[in-house]
Design a protein around this motif. Sequence first.
Motif, PDB file in Angstrom:
ATOM      1  N   TYR A  67       0.818  -1.215   0.000  1.00 44.84           N
ATOM      2  CA  TYR A  67       0.000   0.000   0.000  1.00 44.84           C
ATOM      3  C   TYR A  67       0.853   1.267   0.000  1.00 44.84           C
ATOM      4  CZ  TYR A  67      -3.293   3.550   1.564  1.00 44.84           C
ATOM      5  OH  TYR A  67      -4.047   4.693   1.661  1.00 44.84           O
ATOM      6  N   ALA A  68       1.771   1.380   0.941  1.00 46.78           N
ATOM      7  CA  ALA A  68       2.554   2.613   1.046  1.00 46.78           C
ATOM      8  C   ALA A  68       3.441   2.817  -0.174  1.00 46.78           C
ATOM      9  CB  ALA A  68       3.403   2.593   2.318  1.00 46.78           C
ATOM     10  N   GLY A  69       4.052   1.726  -0.663  1.00 47.37           N
ATOM     11  CA  GLY A  69       4.910   1.845  -1.830  1.00 47.37           C
ATOM     12  C   GLY A  69       4.162   2.322  -3.054  1.00 47.37           C
ATOM     13  N   LYS A  70       2.979   1.763  -3.298  1.00 52.73           N
ATOM     14  CA  LYS A  70       2.174   2.198  -4.438  1.00 52.73           C
ATOM     15  C   LYS A  70       1.757   3.658  -4.288  1.00 52.73           C
ATOM     16  CE  LYS A  70       0.304  -2.418  -5.401  1.00 52.73           C
ATOM     17  NZ  LYS A  70      -0.901  -3.294  -5.359  1.00 52.73           N
ATOM     18  N   HIS A  75       1.787   9.183  -5.965  1.00 56.35           N
ATOM     19  CA  HIS A  75       1.682  10.560  -5.482  1.00 56.35           C
ATOM     20  C   HIS A  75       2.803  11.442  -6.029  1.00 56.35           C
ATOM     21  CE1 HIS A  75       0.005  13.470  -2.557  1.00 56.35           C
ATOM     22  NE2 HIS A  75       1.241  13.952  -2.555  1.00 56.35           N
ATOM     23  N   PHE A  76       4.015  10.885  -6.105  1.00 56.00           N
ATOM     24  CA  PHE A  76       5.169  11.693  -6.522  1.00 56.00           C
ATOM     25  C   PHE A  76       5.649  11.368  -7.932  1.00 56.00           C
ATOM     26  CE2 PHE A  76       5.445  11.538  -1.843  1.00 56.00           C
ATOM     27  CZ  PHE A  76       5.402  12.899  -1.569  1.00 56.00           C
ATOM     28  N   ASN A  77       4.976  10.454  -8.610  1.00 54.06           N
ATOM     29  CA  ASN A  77       5.367  10.052  -9.963  1.00 54.06           C
ATOM     30  C   ASN A  77       6.831   9.634 -10.005  1.00 54.06           C
ATOM     31  OD1 ASN A  77       5.045   9.534 -12.707  1.00 54.06           O
ATOM     32  ND2 ASN A  77       5.737  11.588 -13.272  1.00 54.06           N
ATOM     33  N   ILE A  78       7.185   8.710  -9.132  1.00 53.24           N
ATOM     34  CA  ILE A  78       8.558   8.226  -9.052  1.00 53.24           C
ATOM     35  C   ILE A  78       8.537   6.700  -8.974  1.00 53.24           C
ATOM     36  CG2 ILE A  78       9.416  10.269  -7.827  1.00 53.24           C
ATOM     37  CD1 ILE A  78       9.299   8.472  -5.230  1.00 53.24           C
ATOM     38  N   ASP A  79       9.689   6.116  -9.096  1.00 51.23           N
ATOM     39  CA  ASP A  79       9.907   4.741  -8.700  1.00 51.23           C
ATOM     40  C   ASP A  79      10.981   4.785  -7.617  1.00 51.23           C
ATOM     41  OD1 ASP A  79       9.718   2.039  -8.523  1.00 51.23           O
ATOM     42  OD2 ASP A  79      10.498   1.599 -10.526  1.00 51.23           O
ATOM     43  N   PHE A  80      11.151   3.703  -6.895  1.00 50.44           N
ATOM     44  CA  PHE A  80      12.151   3.733  -5.832  1.00 50.44           C
ATOM     45  C   PHE A  80      12.668   2.337  -5.550  1.00 50.44           C
ATOM     46  CE2 PHE A  80       8.153   3.012  -3.594  1.00 50.44           C
ATOM     47  CZ  PHE A  80       8.475   2.000  -2.697  1.00 50.44           C
ATOM     48  N   GLU A  81      13.837   2.306  -4.954  1.00 50.49           N
ATOM     49  CA  GLU A  81      14.420   1.078  -4.446  1.00 50.49           C
ATOM     50  C   GLU A  81      14.746   1.289  -2.971  1.00 50.49           C
ATOM     51  OE1 GLU A  81      17.839   0.466  -6.845  1.00 50.49           O
ATOM     52  OE2 GLU A  81      18.922   2.221  -6.096  1.00 50.49           O
ATOM     53  N   VAL A  82      14.674   0.213  -2.211  1.00 53.71           N
ATOM     54  CA  VAL A  82      14.923   0.290  -0.773  1.00 53.71           C
ATOM     55  C   VAL A  82      16.278  -0.323  -0.460  1.00 53.71           C
ATOM     56  CG1 VAL A  82      14.149  -0.454   1.511  1.00 53.71           C
ATOM     57  CG2 VAL A  82      12.490   0.271  -0.205  1.00 53.71           C
ATOM     58  N   LEU A 394       0.324   6.995   4.795  1.00 53.98           N
ATOM     59  CA  LEU A 394       1.566   6.235   4.796  1.00 53.98           C
ATOM     60  C   LEU A 394       1.785   5.517   6.117  1.00 53.98           C
ATOM     61  CD1 LEU A 394       3.962   8.761   3.023  1.00 53.98           C
ATOM     62  CD2 LEU A 394       3.070   6.622   2.081  1.00 53.98           C
ATOM     63  N   ARG A 395       1.331   6.120   7.198  1.00 61.63           N
ATOM     64  CA  ARG A 395       1.565   5.560   8.523  1.00 61.63           C
ATOM     65  C   ARG A 395       0.495   4.540   8.922  1.00 61.63           C
ATOM     66  NH1 ARG A 395       4.728   7.272  12.801  1.00 61.63           N
ATOM     67  NH2 ARG A 395       3.997   6.768  14.899  1.00 61.63           N
ATOM     68  N   GLY A 426       1.527  -3.645   3.627  1.00 57.44           N
ATOM     69  CA  GLY A 426       2.508  -2.781   2.980  1.00 57.44           C
ATOM     70  C   GLY A 426       2.610  -1.395   3.572  1.00 57.44           C
ATOM     71  N   LEU A 427       2.407  -1.306   4.885  1.00 54.86           N
ATOM     72  CA  LEU A 427       2.608  -0.006   5.520  1.00 54.86           C
ATOM     73  C   LEU A 427       4.093   0.246   5.705  1.00 54.86           C
ATOM     74  CD1 LEU A 427      -0.388   0.163   7.996  1.00 54.86           C
ATOM     75  CD2 LEU A 427      -0.105   1.282   5.788  1.00 54.86           C
ATOM     76  N   SER A 428       4.449   1.494   5.791  1.00 52.09           N
ATOM     77  CA  SER A 428       5.832   1.924   5.617  1.00 52.09           C
ATOM     78  C   SER A 428       6.751   1.495   6.751  1.00 52.09           C
ATOM     79  CB  SER A 428       5.872   3.446   5.483  1.00 52.09           C
ATOM     80  OG  SER A 428       7.191   3.892   5.368  1.00 52.09           O
ATOM     81  N   PHE A 429       7.764   0.725   6.394  1.00 53.95           N
ATOM     82  CA  PHE A 429       8.850   0.422   7.314  1.00 53.95           C
ATOM     83  C   PHE A 429      10.175   0.909   6.714  1.00 53.95           C
ATOM     84  CE2 PHE A 429       5.770  -2.386   9.229  1.00 53.95           C
ATOM     85  CZ  PHE A 429       6.080  -2.305  10.576  1.00 53.95           C
ATOM     86  N   PHE A 430      10.095   1.917   5.882  1.00 60.10           N
ATOM     87  CA  PHE A 430      11.296   2.511   5.317  1.00 60.10           C
ATOM     88  C   PHE A 430      11.163   4.020   5.359  1.00 60.10           C
ATOM     89  CE2 PHE A 430       8.318   1.370   1.983  1.00 60.10           C
ATOM     90  CZ  PHE A 430       8.159   2.541   1.291  1.00 60.10           C
ATOM     91  N   SER A 431      12.307   4.690   5.318  1.00 64.06           N
ATOM     92  CA  SER A 431      12.295   6.147   5.329  1.00 64.06           C
ATOM     93  C   SER A 431      11.837   6.644   3.971  1.00 64.06           C
ATOM     94  CB  SER A 431      13.700   6.671   5.613  1.00 64.06           C
ATOM     95  OG  SER A 431      13.768   8.053   5.392  1.00 64.06           O
TER      96      SER A 431
END
Length: 534
Positions: A67-70, A75-82, A394-395, A426-431
Amino acid sequence: MKSQKRKVLQSLSTVLLVAAIAGCSSNPSSSPNVSTTPTAAATKAPEKQMMMQFYSVTPEKVVTDGYAGKLIREHFNIDFEVQPRKGETYVQNTQLSIASGEVPDTFEGLDVINFDKLVDQDVLAEIPPELLEKHAPKYMEWLKKALGDDPLRYSMRNGKNYAMPILWTIGSKRMVFGMREDWLNKVGITKVPETLDELEAAMIKFRNEDPDNNGKKDTYGLTGGADSVEGFFSPVFGAFGLYPGLFTEKAGKVVLGEVQPGAKDALEVLHKWYKQDLIDPEFIINKGTNITDKVVSEKIGVAWNSWWAFIPAEAFSGGDFYDKLLEKNPNAKWAITSGPVGPNGEFGINQTNPVVGSGRQYAKKLEQDPDKMIKYIEIIEATNFADLELYEKLRYGEENKTYKKVNGDIEWIPPYDKEEERIKFGLSFFSVPGGFNDYDLLAPYMTKNKYMTTRKDIEAKVKGKYDLLSPIQRPVFAEYKDRLDQFTKKNLVDFVTGKRPVGEFDKYVEEWKQMGGDKVMAEAQQKYDELFKK
């Protein structure tokens, strides 16, 4: 120098502004005269999303497509890696990545020594203040509220800013002074003690009139610890306007509380109390947990700690003194003040500098990719300061699915009251990134509504100063600190217990100076002048 700096900043700012304007021009809604005729540009494939780097100290709990990743991607039109980040290996891994040429986009949580190394190695990008003012205005307001009109003073090097400070703002306003109010009532004191003399009178009764009703003379007024100079009976020194172990300012000069003339008066008070048997004699060997144990076991009637220790854990995150004591004695109650008032009306307790690390930095390569740096900054602004709706999602996830609001408080809906279910969702466990907590703005997410007044009332009692120089690398201080600390702790204990007469205080100060203290103070004044007297 100032003119040259201003030109550099203006040039970079212009480049970034042009880039931002160019980005806006691709949006038809930004122009009133855009043709609706299809063109080749209009039918181009969507622009490739930026690949951002976030980190996690618990990578095993991250579900990047949850959920948070999607939500972040959309929202920011980005992709990301953790990227995993373990505290004990972070510095080493950072150094290895730099050596290998695979420099990460960002750095976060480095101490000031390693921050300075990266500046010297030309690894870090400059972050112009103007850029932060434009793209993170609420963040800058937060900094200024905590640090004043020059909030980037700790992250500036050679006239350039290299970090976004991450503050623990609550650290500068956390320590309060507590007395057992039920004990005061038991021994016949109806007015909460305010002055040193009133406190002494109460502690005499705490020692001698069996406030815990167990028929034994086993209670003391207060205890303390001798494991650090900063923690050595700070409220008593505060009654004389002094803060042991902290570099503070007085009339434009840097002072250190334990070697100021007024410290002799504080030590005389403490020695008097020790002779009267008001101070727990085991303070010499106490550590933090010992003090908590003695408070909870009702051997001590006076204590100082973070304000959240004196209120229910449900009200914030502590409750060490409050909840544990109430389990033992449901009638226990605390009276909270800012510390005892001294003969000249002074009071206060040692607080903590809100700048507790070097903050967040960006790699030099982002100077060539300003849009990406701006995107990182805008994500910080949105997820921590500007968009509470996004913060909440996100939280906590989806309202009425993973959580609900009851009288304004957030409550998990089963099965999401279990961490493993929140992880799967999928709630956020990353910064994203995190750490920029505005404790005032986010208070409703940290404190139950029914405790909000309690929290505000006790926070208002916080008074004191913090070390102005703790975020600054000082080679002379680092060289002499350990030996001066050991010498100081031994002598403070000896003065209180009478092993060394308080009349030898001036001799102790001279010995301290000769051991390197004079060099430490000279360096401290130089650093203070560079930071605060521009």
